[in-house]
Motif scaffolding. Structure first.
Motif, PDB file in Angstrom:
ATOM      1  N   LEU A  94      -2.771 -12.608   4.448  1.00  0.00           N
ATOM      2  CA  LEU A  94      -4.148 -13.097   4.361  1.00  0.00           C
ATOM      3  C   LEU A  94      -4.191 -14.476   3.706  1.00  0.00           C
ATOM      4  O   LEU A  94      -4.876 -15.372   4.191  1.00  0.00           O
ATOM      5  CB  LEU A  94      -5.031 -12.121   3.582  1.00  0.00           C
ATOM      6  N   ALA A  95      -3.455 -14.649   2.621  1.00  0.00           N
ATOM      7  CA  ALA A  95      -3.434 -15.947   1.947  1.00  0.00           C
ATOM      8  C   ALA A  95      -2.910 -17.033   2.885  1.00  0.00           C
ATOM      9  O   ALA A  95      -3.455 -18.142   2.935  1.00  0.00           O
ATOM     10  CB  ALA A  95      -2.582 -15.873   0.683  1.00  0.00           C
ATOM     11  N   ASN A  96      -1.897 -16.723   3.660  1.00  0.00           N
ATOM     12  CA  ASN A  96      -1.334 -17.683   4.602  1.00  0.00           C
ATOM     13  C   ASN A  96      -2.355 -18.044   5.692  1.00  0.00           C
ATOM     14  O   ASN A  96      -2.511 -19.213   6.051  1.00  0.00           O
ATOM     15  CB  ASN A  96      -0.061 -17.111   5.229  1.00  0.00           C
ATOM     16  N   LEU A  97      -3.045 -17.053   6.212  1.00  0.00           N
ATOM     17  CA  LEU A  97      -4.051 -17.272   7.246  1.00  0.00           C
ATOM     18  C   LEU A  97      -5.170 -18.190   6.764  1.00  0.00           C
ATOM     19  O   LEU A  97      -5.718 -18.973   7.525  1.00  0.00           O
ATOM     20  CB  LEU A  97      -4.634 -15.926   7.694  1.00  0.00           C
ATOM     21  N   THR A  98      -5.500 -18.101   5.475  1.00  0.00           N
ATOM     22  CA  THR A  98      -6.613 -18.871   4.903  1.00  0.00           C
ATOM     23  C   THR A  98      -6.148 -20.073   4.095  1.00  0.00           C
ATOM     24  O   THR A  98      -6.903 -20.616   3.292  1.00  0.00           O
ATOM     25  CB  THR A  98      -7.482 -17.959   4.020  1.00  0.00           C
ATOM     26  N   GLU A  99      -4.895 -20.466   4.282  1.00  0.00           N
ATOM     27  CA  GLU A  99      -4.302 -21.601   3.567  1.00  0.00           C
ATOM     28  C   GLU A  99      -4.447 -21.452   2.054  1.00  0.00           C
ATOM     29  O   GLU A  99      -4.734 -22.406   1.330  1.00  0.00           O
ATOM     30  CB  GLU A  99      -4.899 -22.913   4.063  1.00  0.00           C
ATOM     31  N   GLY A 100      -4.279 -20.223   1.579  1.00  0.00           N
ATOM     32  CA  GLY A 100      -4.296 -19.952   0.145  1.00  0.00           C
ATOM     33  C   GLY A 100      -5.674 -19.865  -0.475  1.00  0.00           C
ATOM     34  O   GLY A 100      -5.796 -19.742  -1.689  1.00  0.00           O
ATOM     35  N   GLN A 101      -6.707 -19.872   0.339  1.00  0.00           N
ATOM     36  CA  GLN A 101      -8.063 -19.872  -0.204  1.00  0.00           C
ATOM     37  C   GLN A 101      -8.656 -18.478  -0.385  1.00  0.00           C
ATOM     38  O   GLN A 101      -9.657 -18.315  -1.086  1.00  0.00           O
ATOM     39  CB  GLN A 101      -8.984 -20.701   0.692  1.00  0.00           C
ATOM     40  N   VAL A 102      -8.059 -17.457   0.254  1.00  0.00           N
ATOM     41  CA  VAL A 102      -8.567 -16.092   0.156  1.00  0.00           C
ATOM     42  C   VAL A 102      -7.403 -15.143  -0.085  1.00  0.00           C
ATOM     43  O   VAL A 102      -6.351 -15.249   0.554  1.00  0.00           O
ATOM     44  CB  VAL A 102      -9.313 -15.685   1.451  1.00  0.00           C
ATOM     45  N   VAL A 103      -7.591 -14.220  -1.032  1.00  0.00           N
ATOM     46  CA  VAL A 103      -6.605 -13.179  -1.313  1.00  0.00           C
ATOM     47  C   VAL A 103      -7.309 -11.824  -1.238  1.00  0.00           C
ATOM     48  O   VAL A 103      -8.521 -11.741  -1.445  1.00  0.00           O
ATOM     49  CB  VAL A 103      -5.930 -13.368  -2.687  1.00  0.00           C
ATOM     50  N   PRO A 104      -6.555 -10.752  -0.966  1.00  0.00           N
ATOM     51  CA  PRO A 104      -7.186  -9.448  -0.858  1.00  0.00           C
ATOM     52  C   PRO A 104      -7.239  -8.709  -2.191  1.00  0.00           C
ATOM     53  O   PRO A 104      -6.344  -8.818  -3.014  1.00  0.00           O
ATOM     54  CB  PRO A 104      -6.278  -8.704   0.123  1.00  0.00           C
ATOM     55  N   SER A 105      -8.314  -7.944  -2.362  1.00  0.00           N
ATOM     56  CA  SER A 105      -8.425  -6.982  -3.459  1.00  0.00           C
ATOM     57  C   SER A 105      -8.500  -5.616  -2.791  1.00  0.00           C
ATOM     58  O   SER A 105      -9.504  -5.269  -2.162  1.00  0.00           O
ATOM     59  CB  SER A 105      -9.674  -7.263  -4.293  1.00  0.00           C
ATOM     60  N   SER A 106      -7.427  -4.850  -2.894  1.00  0.00           N
ATOM     61  CA  SER A 106      -7.298  -3.607  -2.125  1.00  0.00           C
ATOM     62  C   SER A 106      -8.378  -2.588  -2.443  1.00  0.00           C
ATOM     63  O   SER A 106      -8.701  -2.338  -3.602  1.00  0.00           O
ATOM     64  CB  SER A 106      -5.929  -2.968  -2.373  1.00  0.00           C
ATOM     65  N   ILE A 107      -8.919  -2.004  -1.380  1.00  0.00           N
ATOM     66  CA  ILE A 107      -9.819  -0.868  -1.480  1.00  0.00           C
ATOM     67  C   ILE A 107      -9.004   0.407  -1.321  1.00  0.00           C
ATOM     68  O   ILE A 107      -9.182   1.380  -2.047  1.00  0.00           O
ATOM     69  CB  ILE A 107     -10.902  -0.922  -0.383  1.00  0.00           C
ATOM     70  N   ASP A 108      -8.108   0.388  -0.346  1.00  0.00           N
ATOM     71  CA  ASP A 108      -7.190   1.511  -0.146  1.00  0.00           C
ATOM     72  C   ASP A 108      -5.891   0.987   0.435  1.00  0.00           C
ATOM     73  O   ASP A 108      -5.820  -0.129   0.939  1.00  0.00           O
ATOM     74  CB  ASP A 108      -7.801   2.603   0.735  1.00  0.00           C
ATOM     75  N   LEU A 109      -4.865   1.805   0.321  1.00  0.00           N
ATOM     76  CA  LEU A 109      -3.560   1.456   0.863  1.00  0.00           C
ATOM     77  C   LEU A 109      -2.889   2.763   1.248  1.00  0.00           C
ATOM     78  O   LEU A 109      -2.835   3.687   0.435  1.00  0.00           O
ATOM     79  CB  LEU A 109      -2.730   0.705  -0.173  1.00  0.00           C
ATOM     80  N   ASN A 110      -2.407   2.834   2.476  1.00  0.00           N
ATOM     81  CA  ASN A 110      -1.734   4.030   2.957  1.00  0.00           C
ATOM     82  C   ASN A 110      -0.334   3.635   3.402  1.00  0.00           C
ATOM     83  O   ASN A 110      -0.184   2.734   4.225  1.00  0.00           O
ATOM     84  CB  ASN A 110      -2.518   4.646   4.122  1.00  0.00           C
ATOM     85  N   ALA A 111       0.674   4.302   2.857  1.00  0.00           N
ATOM     86  CA  ALA A 111       2.058   3.988   3.211  1.00  0.00           C
ATOM     87  C   ALA A 111       2.733   5.211   3.807  1.00  0.00           C
ATOM     88  O   ALA A 111       2.494   6.338   3.371  1.00  0.00           O
ATOM     89  CB  ALA A 111       2.831   3.517   1.984  1.00  0.00           C
ATOM     90  N   SER A 112       3.568   4.964   4.801  1.00  0.00           N
ATOM     91  CA  SER A 112       4.390   6.009   5.406  1.00  0.00           C
ATOM     92  C   SER A 112       5.845   5.591   5.281  1.00  0.00           C
ATOM     93  O   SER A 112       6.207   4.464   5.621  1.00  0.00           O
ATOM     94  CB  SER A 112       4.034   6.175   6.889  1.00  0.00           C
ATOM     95  N   PHE A 113       6.665   6.506   4.786  1.00  0.00           N
ATOM     96  CA  PHE A 113       8.087   6.243   4.598  1.00  0.00           C
ATOM     97  C   PHE A 113       8.847   6.873   5.759  1.00  0.00           C
ATOM     98  O   PHE A 113       8.816   8.084   5.943  1.00  0.00           O
ATOM     99  CB  PHE A 113       8.572   6.813   3.264  1.00  0.00           C
ATOM    100  N   VAL A 114       9.542   6.048   6.542  1.00  0.00           N
ATOM    101  CA  VAL A 114      10.249   6.506   7.729  1.00  0.00           C
ATOM    102  C   VAL A 114      11.705   6.823   7.419  1.00  0.00           C
ATOM    103  O   VAL A 114      12.220   7.875   7.805  1.00  0.00           O
ATOM    104  CB  VAL A 114      10.149   5.446   8.852  1.00  0.00           C
ATOM    105  N   ARG A 115      12.364   5.915   6.713  1.00  0.00           N
ATOM    106  CA  ARG A 115      13.773   6.078   6.314  1.00  0.00           C
ATOM    107  C   ARG A 115      13.931   5.568   4.888  1.00  0.00           C
ATOM    108  O   ARG A 115      13.189   4.679   4.475  1.00  0.00           O
ATOM    109  CB  ARG A 115      14.697   5.239   7.205  1.00  0.00           C
ATOM    110  N   PRO A 116      14.932   6.048   4.164  1.00  0.00           N
ATOM    111  CA  PRO A 116      15.177   5.508   2.829  1.00  0.00           C
ATOM    112  C   PRO A 116      15.600   4.041   2.894  1.00  0.00           C
ATOM    113  O   PRO A 116      16.352   3.644   3.781  1.00  0.00           O
ATOM    114  CB  PRO A 116      16.325   6.368   2.281  1.00  0.00           C
TER     115      PRO A 116
END
Length: 108
Positions: A35-57
């Motif tokens: 996101l920061a790259n897309l906005t040339e460093g002008q916008v960063v995210p503040s997470s509302i949620d995050l979901n992760a899936s682990f496929v392999r170690p």
């Protein structure tokens, strides 16, 4: 956006693989940088949620993470990332919803 990480012995669990919290941090960091790259460093995210899936170690050594902005709305952005080993095998993936925060007075 592509990021490279090199987890070492300090990040391992008792089985000798990268502890899941570090894997999620790599995914989260890459999504935020997308996101920061897309906005040339002008916008960063503040997470509302995050979901992760682990496929392999994940093992110590070079890991590649690819992140992207799926949709950028005015009040919410949707992000995703995937983590791969040096051979290109998928290790984990994550999605996140976040509030876009504008950086005011940035002087870099």
């Amino acid at each position: 956006l592509e990021s490279e990480y090199r987890p070492d012995q300090r990040m391992l669990n008792t089985r000798g693989t990268v502890q899941g919290g570090f894997v999620v941090a790599m995914l989260d960091d890459t999504m935020g940088r997308a996101l920061a790259n897309l906005t040339e460093g002008q916008v960063v995210p503040s997470s509302i949620d995050l979901n992760a899936s682990f496929v392999r170690p994940a093992k110590p050594g070079p890991l590649i993470c690819r992140g992207r902005v799926v949709h950028r709305g005015r009040s919410v952005v949707f992000l995703e990332a995937e983590l791969f080993d040096a051979e290109g095998k998928l290790l984990a993936r994550a999605t996140s919803s976040a509030i876009p925060i504008e950086i005011i007075g940035r002087t870099e």
